[in-house]
Design a protein around this motif. Structure first.
Motif, PDB file in Angstrom:
ATOM      1  N   ASP A   5       0.834  -1.207   0.000  1.00 47.40           N
ATOM      2  CA  ASP A   5       0.000   0.000   0.000  1.00 47.40           C
ATOM      3  C   ASP A   5       0.866   1.254   0.000  1.00 47.40           C
ATOM      4  N   LEU A   6       1.937   1.234   0.784  1.00 50.52           N
ATOM      5  CA  LEU A   6       2.862   2.367   0.826  1.00 50.52           C
ATOM      6  C   LEU A   6       3.489   2.592  -0.550  1.00 50.52           C
ATOM      7  N   GLY A   7       3.891   1.511  -1.182  1.00 52.55           N
ATOM      8  CA  GLY A   7       4.471   1.624  -2.524  1.00 52.55           C
ATOM      9  C   GLY A   7       3.514   2.278  -3.503  1.00 52.55           C
ATOM     10  N   ASN A   8       2.245   1.878  -3.453  1.00 52.46           N
ATOM     11  CA  ASN A   8       1.253   2.467  -4.361  1.00 52.46           C
ATOM     12  C   ASN A   8       1.003   3.934  -4.046  1.00 52.46           C
ATOM     13  N   ALA A   9       0.941   4.278  -2.748  1.00 53.11           N
ATOM     14  CA  ALA A   9       0.733   5.675  -2.358  1.00 53.11           C
ATOM     15  C   ALA A   9       1.915   6.539  -2.803  1.00 53.11           C
ATOM     16  N   LEU A  10       3.125   6.032  -2.605  1.00 56.45           N
ATOM     17  CA  LEU A  10       4.312   6.781  -3.027  1.00 56.45           C
ATOM     18  C   LEU A  10       4.365   6.940  -4.541  1.00 56.45           C
ATOM     19  N   ARG A  11       3.935   5.903  -5.267  1.00 55.77           N
ATOM     20  CA  ARG A  11       3.910   6.004  -6.727  1.00 55.77           C
ATOM     21  C   ARG A  11       2.935   7.096  -7.151  1.00 55.77           C
ATOM     22  N   SER A  18       7.547  16.414 -10.036  1.00 50.27           N
ATOM     23  CA  SER A  18       8.499  16.389 -11.145  1.00 50.27           C
ATOM     24  C   SER A  18       9.746  15.562 -10.833  1.00 50.27           C
ATOM     25  N   GLY A  19      10.085  15.429  -9.573  1.00 54.70           N
ATOM     26  CA  GLY A  19      11.266  14.660  -9.191  1.00 54.70           C
ATOM     27  C   GLY A  19      10.996  13.171  -9.157  1.00 54.70           C
ATOM     28  N   THR A  20      12.023  12.424  -8.756  1.00 55.48           N
ATOM     29  CA  THR A  20      11.884  10.971  -8.733  1.00 55.48           C
ATOM     30  C   THR A  20      12.027  10.369  -7.332  1.00 55.48           C
ATOM     31  N   ALA A  21      12.210  11.202  -6.312  1.00 63.69           N
ATOM     32  CA  ALA A  21      12.472  10.687  -4.965  1.00 63.69           C
ATOM     33  C   ALA A  21      11.352   9.771  -4.473  1.00 63.69           C
ATOM     34  N   ARG A  22      10.116  10.196  -4.610  1.00 61.09           N
ATOM     35  CA  ARG A  22       8.994   9.363  -4.133  1.00 61.09           C
ATOM     36  C   ARG A  22       8.870   8.086  -4.960  1.00 61.09           C
ATOM     37  N   LEU A  23       9.172   8.176  -6.240  1.00 62.00           N
ATOM     38  CA  LEU A  23       9.130   6.979  -7.073  1.00 62.00           C
ATOM     39  C   LEU A  23      10.204   5.984  -6.642  1.00 62.00           C
ATOM     40  N   GLU A  24      11.386   6.490  -6.319  1.00 61.56           N
ATOM     41  CA  GLU A  24      12.459   5.620  -5.825  1.00 61.56           C
ATOM     42  C   GLU A  24      12.033   4.950  -4.523  1.00 61.56           C
ATOM     43  N   GLU A  25      11.379   5.716  -3.637  1.00 57.90           N
ATOM     44  CA  GLU A  25      10.878   5.159  -2.381  1.00 57.90           C
ATOM     45  C   GLU A  25       9.816   4.099  -2.649  1.00 57.90           C
ATOM     46  N   SER A  26       9.012   4.308  -3.670  1.00 59.88           N
ATOM     47  CA  SER A  26       7.990   3.338  -4.043  1.00 59.88           C
ATOM     48  C   SER A  26       8.618   2.013  -4.473  1.00 59.88           C
ATOM     49  N   VAL A  27       9.692   2.085  -5.236  1.00 56.23           N
ATOM     50  CA  VAL A  27      10.397   0.869  -5.655  1.00 56.23           C
ATOM     51  C   VAL A  27      10.872   0.095  -4.429  1.00 56.23           C
ATOM     52  N   VAL A  28      11.447   0.808  -3.469  1.00 56.44           N
ATOM     53  CA  VAL A  28      11.944   0.165  -2.247  1.00 56.44           C
ATOM     54  C   VAL A  28      10.791  -0.507  -1.506  1.00 56.44           C
ATOM     55  N   ALA A  29       9.664   0.188  -1.390  1.00 57.85           N
ATOM     56  CA  ALA A  29       8.512  -0.368  -0.674  1.00 57.85           C
ATOM     57  C   ALA A  29       7.951  -1.598  -1.392  1.00 57.85           C
ATOM     58  N   CYS A  30       7.860  -1.544  -2.711  1.00 53.79           N
ATOM     59  CA  CYS A  30       7.364  -2.701  -3.469  1.00 53.79           C
ATOM     60  C   CYS A  30       8.289  -3.904  -3.305  1.00 53.79           C
ATOM     61  N   ARG A  31       9.573  -3.655  -3.351  1.00 54.00           N
ATOM     62  CA  ARG A  31      10.523  -4.767  -3.186  1.00 54.00           C
ATOM     63  C   ARG A  31      10.468  -5.334  -1.768  1.00 54.00           C
ATOM     64  N   ALA A  32      10.228  -4.465  -0.779  1.00 52.69           N
ATOM     65  CA  ALA A  32      10.060  -4.949   0.597  1.00 52.69           C
ATOM     66  C   ALA A  32       8.798  -5.806   0.700  1.00 52.69           C
ATOM     67  N   ALA A  33       7.740  -5.390   0.031  1.00 51.80           N
ATOM     68  CA  ALA A  33       6.498  -6.168   0.037  1.00 51.80           C
ATOM     69  C   ALA A  33       6.726  -7.554  -0.567  1.00 51.80           C
ATOM     70  N   LEU A  34       7.552  -7.625  -1.611  1.00 50.59           N
ATOM     71  CA  LEU A  34       7.826  -8.911  -2.258  1.00 50.59           C
ATOM     72  C   LEU A  34       8.596  -9.876  -1.357  1.00 50.59           C
ATOM     73  N   GLU A  35       9.272  -9.348  -0.349  1.00 49.31           N
ATOM     74  CA  GLU A  35       9.967 -10.231   0.589  1.00 49.31           C
ATOM     75  C   GLU A  35       8.977 -11.014   1.443  1.00 49.31           C
ATOM     76  N   GLU A  36       7.809 -10.445   1.696  1.00 48.20           N
ATOM     77  CA  GLU A  36       6.773 -11.123   2.476  1.00 48.20           C
ATOM     78  C   GLU A  36       5.724 -11.773   1.586  1.00 48.20           C
ATOM     79  N   ARG A  37       5.346 -11.083   0.544  1.00 50.26           N
ATOM     80  CA  ARG A  37       4.374 -11.626  -0.412  1.00 50.26           C
ATOM     81  C   ARG A  37       5.126 -12.483  -1.414  1.00 50.26           C
ATOM     82  N   THR A  38       5.538 -13.646  -0.983  1.00 47.28           N
ATOM     83  CA  THR A  38       6.318 -14.505  -1.877  1.00 47.28           C
ATOM     84  C   THR A  38       5.400 -15.263  -2.830  1.00 47.28           C
ATOM     85  N   ARG A  39       5.963 -15.656  -3.916  1.00 50.29           N
ATOM     86  CA  ARG A  39       5.211 -16.424  -4.919  1.00 50.29           C
ATOM     87  C   ARG A  39       4.711 -17.738  -4.329  1.00 50.29           C
TER      88      ARG A  39
END
Length: 122
Positions: A5-11, A18-39
């Motif tokens: 949810d944090l990743g989506n909000a940051l995106r 205009s900058g990319t800081a929040r988008l970069e934070e979104s990538v980090v949050a999505c990758r953190a989510a993938l550590e728990e939401r495993t395939r």
């Protein structure tokens, strides 16, 4: 779930800025989510998070001059489609296919601008 949810909000915020800081934070949050939401544990949630990661990587890739983020987006969408099949979740499959098409189009345009691919007739 919270990281996703944090990743989506940051995106969403990053798309409005205009900058990319929040988008970069979104990538980090999505990758953190993938550590728990495993395939293995939650395959469709994993696929949804891969799609969300693809969206933010595509957004970043459109703002950058290189192709690395776009290639990462294509890979994330491809991973998502391994679980989001047409038979299992047809609407999500179609949306992810659309996202993949958008990323591939942007990637192709970028490669053509940089002369990375041969154009027919050259």
């Amino acid at each position: 779930m919270t990281q996703g949810d944090l990743g989506n909000a940051l995106r969403t915020l990053g798309e409005r800025e205009s900058g990319t800081a929040r988008l970069e934070e979104s990538v980090v949050a999505c990758r953190a989510a993938l550590e728990e939401r495993t395939r293995e544990r939650v395959p469709l949630e994993w696929a949804k998070t891969q799609n969300d990661l693809g969206l933010v990587l595509w957004t970043l890739g459109k703002r950058e001059s290189g192709t690395a983020r776009l290639e990462e987006a294509v890979a994330a969408y491809g991973a998502a489609l391994e679980e989001m099949t047409r038979e299992r979740v047809p609407l999500q499959w179609a949306l992810t296919q659309k996202n993949l098409g958008n990323a591939l189009q942007t990637l192709g345009e970028r490669e053509q601008q940089h002369g990375s691919i041969a154009v027919a007739g050259d």
